[in-house]
Structure formats: C-alpha cells, structure tokens
Design an enzyme around this catalytic site. Structure first.
Site, PDB file in Angstrom:
ATOM      1  N   ARG A  59       1.316   1.776  -3.651  1.00  0.00           N
ATOM      2  CA  ARG A  59       0.079   2.288  -4.278  1.00  0.00           C
ATOM      3  C   ARG A  59      -0.087   3.782  -3.961  1.00  0.00           C
ATOM      4  O   ARG A  59      -0.469   4.588  -4.775  1.00  0.00           O
ATOM      5  CB  ARG A  59      -1.159   1.558  -3.760  1.00  0.00           C
ATOM      6  CG  ARG A  59      -1.133   0.051  -3.851  1.00  0.00           C
ATOM      7  CD  ARG A  59      -1.729  -0.427  -5.166  1.00  0.00           C
ATOM      8  NE  ARG A  59      -0.759  -0.295  -6.253  1.00  0.00           N
ATOM      9  CZ  ARG A  59       0.318  -1.067  -6.412  1.00  0.00           C
ATOM     10  NH1 ARG A  59       0.585  -2.038  -5.572  1.00  0.00           N
ATOM     11  NH2 ARG A  59       1.130  -0.871  -7.412  1.00  0.00           N
ATOM     12  N   HIS A  84     -14.505   0.857  -0.725  1.00  0.00           N
ATOM     13  CA  HIS A  84     -13.409  -0.037  -0.355  1.00  0.00           C
ATOM     14  C   HIS A  84     -12.263   0.676   0.350  1.00  0.00           C
ATOM     15  O   HIS A  84     -11.146   0.175   0.376  1.00  0.00           O
ATOM     16  CB  HIS A  84     -12.907  -0.802  -1.589  1.00  0.00           C
ATOM     17  CG  HIS A  84     -13.932  -1.745  -2.152  1.00  0.00           C
ATOM     18  ND1 HIS A  84     -13.891  -2.236  -3.437  1.00  0.00           N
ATOM     19  CD2 HIS A  84     -15.035  -2.279  -1.577  1.00  0.00           C
ATOM     20  CE1 HIS A  84     -14.935  -3.044  -3.626  1.00  0.00           C
ATOM     21  NE2 HIS A  84     -15.647  -3.073  -2.524  1.00  0.00           N
ATOM     22  N   ASN A  92     -12.898   2.426  -6.007  1.00  0.00           N
ATOM     23  CA  ASN A  92     -11.474   2.750  -6.100  1.00  0.00           C
ATOM     24  C   ASN A  92     -10.977   3.373  -4.804  1.00  0.00           C
ATOM     25  O   ASN A  92     -11.688   4.122  -4.139  1.00  0.00           O
ATOM     26  CB  ASN A  92     -11.228   3.709  -7.265  1.00  0.00           C
ATOM     27  CG  ASN A  92     -11.597   3.071  -8.591  1.00  0.00           C
ATOM     28  OD1 ASN A  92     -11.762   1.852  -8.656  1.00  0.00           O
ATOM     29  ND2 ASN A  92     -11.744   3.876  -9.625  1.00  0.00           N
ATOM     30  N   TYR A 105       0.820  -1.215   0.000  1.00  0.00           N
ATOM     31  CA  TYR A 105       0.000   0.000   0.000  1.00  0.00           C
ATOM     32  C   TYR A 105       0.854   1.266   0.000  1.00  0.00           C
ATOM     33  O   TYR A 105       0.426   2.285  -0.548  1.00  0.00           O
ATOM     34  CB  TYR A 105      -1.030  -0.036   1.137  1.00  0.00           C
ATOM     35  CG  TYR A 105      -2.098  -1.074   0.834  1.00  0.00           C
ATOM     36  CD1 TYR A 105      -3.098  -0.808  -0.092  1.00  0.00           C
ATOM     37  CD2 TYR A 105      -2.042  -2.349   1.392  1.00  0.00           C
ATOM     38  CE1 TYR A 105      -4.039  -1.778  -0.427  1.00  0.00           C
ATOM     39  CE2 TYR A 105      -2.977  -3.326   1.063  1.00  0.00           C
ATOM     40  CZ  TYR A 105      -3.974  -3.030   0.151  1.00  0.00           C
ATOM     41  OH  TYR A 105      -4.885  -3.988  -0.199  1.00  0.00           O
ATOM     42  N   ASP A 110      -8.159   5.189  -4.867  1.00  0.00           N
ATOM     43  CA  ASP A 110      -7.401   6.398  -5.216  1.00  0.00           C
ATOM     44  C   ASP A 110      -8.268   7.636  -4.949  1.00  0.00           C
ATOM     45  O   ASP A 110      -9.443   7.524  -4.592  1.00  0.00           O
ATOM     46  CB  ASP A 110      -6.927   6.328  -6.687  1.00  0.00           C
ATOM     47  CG  ASP A 110      -8.079   6.332  -7.683  1.00  0.00           C
ATOM     48  OD1 ASP A 110      -8.957   7.226  -7.601  1.00  0.00           O
ATOM     49  OD2 ASP A 110      -8.119   5.436  -8.562  1.00  0.00           O
TER      50      ASP A 110
HETATM   51  P1  OAD Z   1     -11.760  -5.066 -12.272  1.00  0.00           P
HETATM   52  O1  OAD Z   1     -10.298  -5.066 -12.569  1.00  0.00           O
HETATM   53  O2  OAD Z   1     -12.409  -6.315 -11.848  1.00  0.00           O
HETATM   54  O3  OAD Z   1     -12.548  -4.547 -13.563  1.00  0.00           O
HETATM   55  C1  OAD Z   1     -12.107  -3.442 -14.305  1.00  0.00           C
HETATM   56  C2  OAD Z   1     -13.103  -3.138 -15.401  1.00  0.00           C
HETATM   57  O4  OAD Z   1     -12.635  -1.974 -16.058  1.00  0.00           O
HETATM   58  C3  OAD Z   1     -13.251  -4.245 -16.455  1.00  0.00           C
HETATM   59  O5  OAD Z   1     -14.631  -4.455 -16.741  1.00  0.00           O
HETATM   60  C4  OAD Z   1     -12.534  -3.641 -17.674  1.00  0.00           C
HETATM   61  O6  OAD Z   1     -13.110  -4.055 -18.925  1.00  0.00           O
HETATM   62  C5  OAD Z   1     -12.776  -2.158 -17.452  1.00  0.00           C
HETATM   63  N1  OAD Z   1     -11.815  -1.276 -18.133  1.00  0.00           N
HETATM   64  C6  OAD Z   1     -10.544  -1.518 -18.530  1.00  0.00           C
HETATM   65  N2  OAD Z   1     -10.009  -0.432 -19.112  1.00  0.00           N
HETATM   66  C7  OAD Z   1     -10.963   0.535 -19.065  1.00  0.00           C
HETATM   67  C8  OAD Z   1     -11.026   1.903 -19.498  1.00  0.00           C
HETATM   68  N3  OAD Z   1      -9.982   2.492 -20.096  1.00  0.00           N
HETATM   69  N4  OAD Z   1     -12.169   2.587 -19.288  1.00  0.00           N
HETATM   70  C9  OAD Z   1     -13.242   2.010 -18.679  1.00  0.00           C
HETATM   71  N5  OAD Z   1     -13.237   0.727 -18.258  1.00  0.00           N
HETATM   72  C10 OAD Z   1     -12.121   0.013 -18.444  1.00  0.00           C
HETATM   73  O7  OAD Z   1     -11.982  -3.888 -11.197  1.00  0.00           O
HETATM   74  P2  OAD Z   1     -13.225  -3.582 -10.242  1.00  0.00           P
HETATM   75  O8  OAD Z   1     -14.503  -4.053 -10.829  1.00  0.00           O
HETATM   76  O9  OAD Z   1     -13.113  -2.172  -9.828  1.00  0.00           O
HETATM   77  O10 OAD Z   1     -11.295  -4.480  -4.201  1.00  0.00           O
HETATM   78  O11 OAD Z   1     -12.863  -4.490  -9.005  1.00  0.00           O
HETATM   79  C11 OAD Z   1     -13.662  -4.408  -7.863  1.00  0.00           C
HETATM   80  C12 OAD Z   1     -12.846  -4.620  -6.618  1.00  0.00           C
HETATM   81  O12 OAD Z   1     -12.102  -5.818  -6.719  1.00  0.00           O
HETATM   82  C13 OAD Z   1     -11.802  -3.571  -6.356  1.00  0.00           C
HETATM   83  O13 OAD Z   1     -12.314  -2.453  -5.674  1.00  0.00           O
HETATM   84  C14 OAD Z   1     -10.791  -4.287  -5.522  1.00  0.00           C
HETATM   85  C15 OAD Z   1     -10.749  -5.554  -6.322  1.00  0.00           C
HETATM   86  O14 OAD Z   1     -10.324  -6.672  -5.751  1.00  0.00           O
HETATM   87  C16 OAD Z   1     -10.479  -4.421  -3.137  1.00  0.00           C
HETATM   88  O15 OAD Z   1      -9.305  -4.134  -3.204  1.00  0.00           O
HETATM   89  C17 OAD Z   1     -11.168  -4.725  -1.843  1.00  0.00           C
END
Ligand code: OAD
Length: 232
Positions: free
Chosen positions: A56, A104, A87, A53, A89
C-alpha cells in the site's frame, strides 16, 4: 470565515487509482479483512500484514492527488477547512490541505506493536524506508508496526474530529459508504443549522432524517459542483 468540515473515505482517492474497500473488486475482495486489518490477524501472521502495508505504501509513490483532493484544498481560500479522513493515504496533504485529521492512521507512519498510540514511538518513514521488514524495531524494542487503526481498535482521533464537526457550518461527506463506526456517526454531531452535502456516485445510507444535499457524482466532478453551489 465559515467552518467547513470534510469527511472523506476511500471514494475520495478512487480517481487517483487507489481501490475502495467495499465496491466490487475492492481491497476486501482481494485480501481478507480479518487477516490484514485486525490485531488478531497481525498476531497470527505479522509478515503477511507487514507485506500488505508495504505494498500500500509503495503504491503511494505511483499515485497523485485527483481534482477532488485539489478542489478540497482550494476550499481553504473561502472557508476555515478541516479534513477528517478515513483514508490512510497522504493525498489530501499532497493536494495542499493544511489541516487533515486521519481517523484510521497513516500509511507513511509506523509505531510500536506494544503501544501503537504512544507518540514517542510513532515515526514518519522516508520513501526509501517504505519497505518494513519483520525484525525492524520500534523505539521500545517491539516489532515496527504500520500506524493503522485496525478493526476492533480504539479510534483516538475521533474526539478531536467530533469537536470540529460540532463547530461546523457546512459538512461535506465524500466517497464513504458510512459503514464503519465511529466515523459514520460523525454527522450526528453537526449542528442543526449546518448544511450537509454528500458526494458519491452511488446511493449511501446516511442513517439520518436530516435534509442532505446529494451530489450524485464522483469526487472530482462532485467537488467542482460543490464549489459552484457554495458560491451562491
Ligand atoms: P468503502 O469502500 O466502504 O466506500 C467507498 C465509497 O466510495 C462508496 O460509497 C462508493 O460508492 C464511493 N465511491 C466509489 N467511487 C467513487 C468516486 N470516484 N468518487 C467518490 N466516491 C466514490 O470505503 P470507506 O467508507 O472509506 O478502514 O471505508 C471506511 C473504512 O473501512 C476504511 O477507512 C477502512 C475500511 O475497512 C480501515 O482500514 C480501518
């Protein structure tokens, strides 16, 4: 003014240079999630988790909000906007969004290892404090811990987020694979009459039969298109 709720995920910040989690080459490919994002991993190797972290956090100093974040902030000219983000960030805030709910946790904050959600021990770090060390203590004498909701932990902000989604006229989902609950279930609380938009360059299973306006683009181009669509 209509109520507009944004639900954002890692894809929102991808164009700022922050890796997503589940895309190829994503963070969970580089660091085993069970080591750096679970209470068990932290108990086993706190130093590794603190270092992860710290990295990050320091990355935050090198990245900027992208056009997507800025476009979301600009929606406040037209709508009563609530951003619910997965997110950790601070790019929504830095882009100018004034009402951001972090489901989160937040990279810029630290808390107690014993009582992570006790507000008395949650503290915002100044950039010069971004490097936390083993032995740095929270107000209750426990190790200073990243203010991050790890897998298996409660998501205290979810109830607040649900209340806003229930009042939404428009729900916009941006850059999340909708794999992680309870965040992924939020759209089920949107009123029947609400319009739902989903911005993502890849197909996403929203687990619903409801009609969704799909914008198959990255965050910057997608939010631009959304703002055009919402004008009519
Ligand atoms: P993911 O990495 O699972 O999903 C990211 C999404 O962003 C995917 O659907 C991609 O297709 C999309 N993507 C990629 N590039 C992009 C762009 N330029 N513009 C828009 N979309 C784009 O991430 P999250 O769904 O955020 O939790 O994951 C959820 C949680 O799982 C996070 O908050 C984290 C993780 O484990 C914790 O750390 C507790």
């Amino acid at each position: 003014m209509k109520n507009l709720v944004v639900l954002s995920g890692a894809g929102m910040s991808a164009e700022s240079g922050i890796s997503t989690f589940r895309d190829a080459g994503g963070l969970w490919d580089q660091y085993p999630v069970e080591q750096v994002a679970t209470p068990e991993g932290y108990a086993r190797n706190p130093e590794l988790v603190i270092r992860f972290y710290n990295e990050r956090r320091k990355q935050l100093l090198t990245v900027e909000p992208n056009e997507g974040h800025l476009g979301v902030a600009a929606l406040e000219e037209e709508f009563n906007v609530t951003v619910v983000t997965q997110n950790v960030d601070n790019l929504h805030e830095r882009a100018g969004s004034t009402h951001v709910i972090h489901l989160h946790g937040e990279l810029t904050k630290v808390c107690s290892s014993l009582n992570p959600n006790n507000p008395n021990y949650i503290r915002e770090l100044k950039p010069e404090e971004y490097e936390v060390h083993l032995g740095d203590l929270a107000g209750d004498g426990s190790q200073l811990r990243p203010f991050i909701v790890w897998f298996g932990e409660a998501v205290p902000q979810i109830e607040v987020a649900i209340d806003y989604v229930k009042q939404a006229d428009i729900l916009v989902i941006i850059g999340t694979s909708l794999n992680v609950y309870p965040a992924a279930g939020l759209l089920h609380y949107a009123p029947r009459t609400a319009d739902i938009y989903l911005i993502d360059p890849a197909p996403v299973d929203a687990h619903t039969q409801r009609p969704i306006h799909l914008i198959r683009k990255g965050a910057s181009a997608g939010v631009k298109e959304l703002r055009e669509l919402l004008k009519h």
